[in-house]
Design an enzyme around this catalytic site. Structure first.
Site, short mmCIF file in Angstrom:
data_model
loop_
_atom_site.label_atom_id
_atom_site.label_comp_id
_atom_site.label_asym_id
_atom_site.label_seq_id
_atom_site.Cartn_x
_atom_site.Cartn_y
_atom_site.Cartn_z
N GLY A 256 0.82 -1.09 0.01
CA GLY A 256 0.25 0.09 -0.06
C GLY A 256 0.94 1.22 0.02
O GLY A 256 0.69 2.16 -0.84
N MET A 258 4.89 2.85 1.85
CA MET A 258 6.13 2.47 2.71
C MET A 258 6.52 3.77 3.48
O MET A 258 6.80 4.76 2.91
CB MET A 258 7.36 1.94 1.73
N GLU A 291 1.37 5.38 7.74
CA GLU A 291 2.76 5.82 7.78
C GLU A 291 3.12 6.85 8.37
O GLU A 291 4.29 6.73 8.74
CB GLU A 291 2.91 6.04 5.77
N HIS A 294 4.38 5.49 11.76
CA HIS A 294 5.59 4.94 11.55
C HIS A 294 6.88 5.68 11.62
O HIS A 294 7.88 5.33 12.08
CB HIS A 294 5.87 4.20 10.00
N GLU A 313 4.19 -2.81 12.56
CA GLU A 313 2.83 -3.07 11.62
C GLU A 313 1.56 -3.04 12.54
O GLU A 313 0.73 -2.50 12.36
CB GLU A 313 2.74 -4.23 10.80
ZN ZN Z 1 3.24 -0.24 8.04
#
Ligand code: ZN
Length: 851
Positions: A256, A258, A291, A294, A313
């Site tokens: 999807g 990064m 994202e 993250h 994740e």
């Molecule tokens: Zn991820």
């Protein structure tokens, strides 16, 4: 190619500390190769020791260590030996590298719309050495200075802020310490929308031919970005550390998106060029927020080794949903999470490949990739929600803040994360994490009702004429029954709620912690017997919900009346589970769809249920001979919703798509393909037209030449990919032969081209047409490992696996799995596809025994 092992990584990070990388890329050497010059400075704790640097080059020009040239030759297994290290070292490696076509490494794609080329780096999981020489393991972080030479009309975006130094010459600002797999460069004639928020420069970028969709969608993407920044700044208490924040919508992206620090790459289908349903926008907002989360969890703090990849994740999956609900208009994000994400995760849990969320030994880098699935995302997120229920939200947030602060710019482990939560909450998590994180499997939850004997059965009968004289039956006692899976017993505590409805009226709702095999539900005692009782009604836990046959029989009438979309999503997920485990017949499922789907008001449920019915339940669980009739029922349902829905609404769009995919009304399909009489909002919608053309193609109503005609009218990347999908679906042996050869031959097809060929391939009116390719699948597709990357090939295996559901296919599949020459990703994908075949066969034996 040899994959780095955990013990090698431990040894190397014990020996080496990387001080800095300087990477010079020359992307002006034509479409096949690029130049790469890396200067890496590092120290060695044991002067005189030997080590190696990872390098997957087409050709190594030179390598100089401490001023001394090294013997280069061709590095064995992607490793360049570094003999006799000193305390301080400088290594300069010059090499020629190859662009990729499979989405791994530095991917290069040509846009058919204008002939322009685009490049982006996707270095996850171990592709970094195919772009620059590096010590490729997540715990050897270092700052980067990157310079890039490109054709003069190109621009460059990367982890650090980009500056144009001269014609075709760009440099990127020195980064914070990054793990090797986060380094990216995007280059090409990208077009951009720029903005700023809270002192952070923002950019959204796409191919030049997507300028219209980019400008149309950038405001919403940026709005979600801003809200997510504010939310995470507030929640984590640490300022975003990576300078600018760019989101580059790139072609042919395997995942999807990064989370490259400062430069997130995102699949460019998210820049919807036609109409989009609300849940499609929600899904994109979810990715944007995922994202961004993250940047803290994954980027600022990175797992020490790949076996803790799940924590990144699970955390991001949980945080993005939380952020959407708390800080954006997508307050129903968890409903989407149930019907889109958990259904995916539950399928992974049913497969023999299931595994614990955490603690799976990843002995080498590639094997970690095998467990990067619906368990890591959806189950891990559910486990975090249970953890929060267990320790309280304030303690969870305090623990997360402490963990991030303690490990910033470095690496962390599950043990350190849990220790931080334990310290903040004062709760011992040993037993909890053993049950939830370190044991595979899921419990089954159901509700047992003991009803007052001598009275009527459940409600609706009691409301019928003539029944009014009898008092309604009431619940005497109710119990949540928890069955642990036989293979994976554990005492998982579940914080859940149970709700009950009759005719859409909520009769009871109770929050309980389910611990043993039977948990009493006093809140239901004395309540008139409800039509529908649902454990896990708010979907707080990870469990299979078992609905009784009586309940399933009532769903066509009762489900549309349930006012709570979250509960409806739980029911749909339970039904899909039931179809897969041969407890619910496909006919019963379609019966619920025809009754409840047209009355569905939640966009995620509407879109996903239609897709599951059309692309999963019918092709897998209904024998081919009966499929046209079942598709016809869906088409009739879709047509009625299309007629009643508001023009241009999500309901109208979902109905039009389902009708376009399932209708056998040739006149309607031909009109729509020609642009006549289209539903409002779908005029000039190229993607919608391809749904229509695909239907015509799979019915044999249009040939390859006709499909190419539509491609000429839509001469874009999406157009060419869809043309491949449609051509693969033509139900004639010569068309299948052409598609198979294009898929499995060495034609330099890209990852997306292969996916589209595979996805269209198995559509056919009868099994006999497809029989020749059943056998060929098991030889031709595994052999593609010779030239297709593992990540890309695992998707091809899943999509191209034979959809001829017979004992013969099952036997061939078993034989293939017994082979010893399969690569890990091919084997893993085969195990899962084989299991889907088993599920289909089991259901067919039970509900369609003649076939
Ligand atoms: Zn991820």
């Amino acid at each position: 190619m040899r994959s780095l092992t955990l013990s090698e990584a431990r040894e190397r990070s014990g020996l080496i500390t990387v001080t800095s990388y300087a990477v010079e890329l020359d992307l002006d050497r034509g479409p096949e190769v690029f130049g790469s010059r890396t200067t890496v400075r590092f120290t060695c704790r044991q002067p005189g020791a030997d080590s190696w640097i990872d390098l997957k080059a087409r050709d190594v020009t030179s390598a100089v260590l401490g001023g001394e040239p090294l013997e280069v030759g061709t590095p064995v297994d992607g490793r360049l030996a570094l003999p006799g290290l000193r305390e301080d070292n400088e290594l300069v490696v010059e090499a020629t590298m190859a662009y990729s076509r499979d989405g791994q490494g530095l991917h290069r794609a040509t846009d058919p719309a204008d002939g322009e080329d685009y490049v982006y780096g996707h270095l996850f999981l171990d592709a970094a050495p195919s772009v620059y020489a590096c010590f490729d393991q997540p715990d050897l972080k270092a700052p980067y200075d990157v310079t890039v030479r490109v054709p003069e009309s190109w621009s460059v975006i990367g982890n650090g802020a980009a500056t144009q130094d001269g014609p075709g010459q760009w440099s990127l600002a020195t980064t914070r310490p990054l793990a090797t797999y986060f380094v990216t460069v995007c280059a090409g004639p990208y077009v951009s929308v720029r903005a700023e928020h809270d002192g952070i420069p923002l950019g959204v970028h796409a191919r030049a031919s997507l300028r219209g969709p980019l400008e149309r969608h950038a405001p919403e993407i940026l709005d979600t970005t801003r809200r997510s920044f504010d939310y995470f700044h507030d929640l984590f208490g640490i300022r975003y550390p990576f300078g600018e924040y760019h989101q580059v919508f790139v072609p042919e992206f395997n995942a999807g998106a990064m989370e490259n620090p400062g430069c997130v790459t995102v699949r460019d289908q998210y820049l919807f060029r036609g109409a989009a349903t609300r849940d499609e926008l929600l899904g994109r907002a979810n990715t944007v927020s995922h994202e961004l989360s993250h940047m803290w969890f994954g980027d600022l703090v990175t797992m020490r080794w790949w076996d803790d990849l799940w924590l990144n994740e699970s955390f991001a999956e949980y945080m993005s949903h939380r952020c959407l609900v708390d800080a954006t208009g997508y307050t129903d994000a968890w409903v989407d999470g149930t019907i889109a994400r958990k259904v995916w995760g539950y399928a992974a849990e049913r497969s023999p490949s299931t595994h614990p969320v955490a603690g799976v030994a990843a002995l080498d880098a590639q094997s970690a990739l095998q467990n990067f699935d619906g368990i890591s995302y959806a189950k891990g997120s559910a486990a975090l929600r249970q953890l929060i229920a267990y320790v309280g939200d304030a303690a969870f947030v305090a623990g997360v803040r402490a963990y991030l602060a303690d490990t910033a710019y470095g690496n962390g482990t599950l043990a350190e994360f849990l220790a931080a939560i334990e310290k903040a909450s004062g709760t011992d998590l040993e037993a909890w994490s053993q049950a939830w994180l370190l044991t595979a499997g899921r419990d089954t939850l159901s509700v047992d009702l003991d009803t007052d004997p001598g009275r009527d059965d459940w409600g609706p009968g009691g409301d019928a004429p003539g029944a009014a004289t009898r008092p309604p039956a009431v619940v005497r006692s109710a119990t949540v029954v928890r069955e642990a899976p036989r293979d994976f017993p554990a005492d998982r505590p579940h914080a859940v709620d149970v709700a009950a409805w009759t005719g859409g009226v909520e009769r009871a709702r109770a929050r309980v912690t389910v611990t043993g095999p039977a948990t009493p539900l006093p809140a239901l005692a004395g309540v008139p017997v409800p039509a529908l009782v649902l454990p896990n009604a708010s979907d707080l836990t990870w469990a299979r919900v078992r609905l009784s046959a009586e309940t399933v029989a009532l769903l066509p009438e009762q489900l549309p009346l349930v006012p709570d979309p979250q509960a409806r999503a739980v029911v749909w997920a339970a039904l899909l589970d039931g179809v897969s485990t041969a407890e619910v017949s496909p006919d019963a499922f379609v019966g619920v769809v025809t009754a409840a789907w047209p009355r569905e008001t939640n966009s995620s449920i509407l879109t996903r249920v239609a897709a599951y019915a059309e692309h999963r339940v019918i092709p897998f669980f209904v024998p081919r001979a009966e499929q046209p009739a079942v598709r016809g029922r869906l088409a009739t349902t879709a047509r009625s919703l299309l007629e009643s829905a508001a023009a241009g609404s999500t309901e109208s769009l979902a109905a039009a798509r389902l009708l376009a995919g399932t209708s056998d009304d040739e006149a309607l399909l031909r009109d729509w393909a020609a642009g006549r009489g289209l539903p409002a909002g779908l005029e000039d919608d190229g993607d919608f037209r391809w749904i229509v053309v695909r239907n015509l193609a799979t019915r044999g109503l249009i040939d390859a030449e006709g499909i190419e005609g539509y491609r000429d009218q839509d001469d874009t990347l999406q157009g060419s990919l869809n043309a491949l999908l449609c051509r693969a679906g033509i139900p004639r042996p010569e068309a299948k032969e052409w598609a198979w050869e294009q898929l499995t031959g060495r034609h330099g097809r890209s990852n997306y081209e292969m996916n589209h060929l595979a996805r269209g391939f198995w559509a056919a009116p009868y099994d006999e047409l497809m029989q020749p390719w059943v056998e060929r699948f098991f030889t031709d597709v595994p052999a593609m490992a010779g030239w297709v990357g593992e990540d890309a090939l695992s998707r091809v295996v899943a999509l191209a696996f034979p959809q001829v559901f017979t004992e013969d296919t099952a036997r061939r599949s078993r034989e293939a799995l017994a082979r010893s020459d399969l690569t890990p990703a091919v084997r893993r994908s085969l195990v899962d596809a084989d299991w889907e075949l088993q599920e289909a066969l089991q259901s067919r034996h039970r509900f369609h025994p003649v076939s």
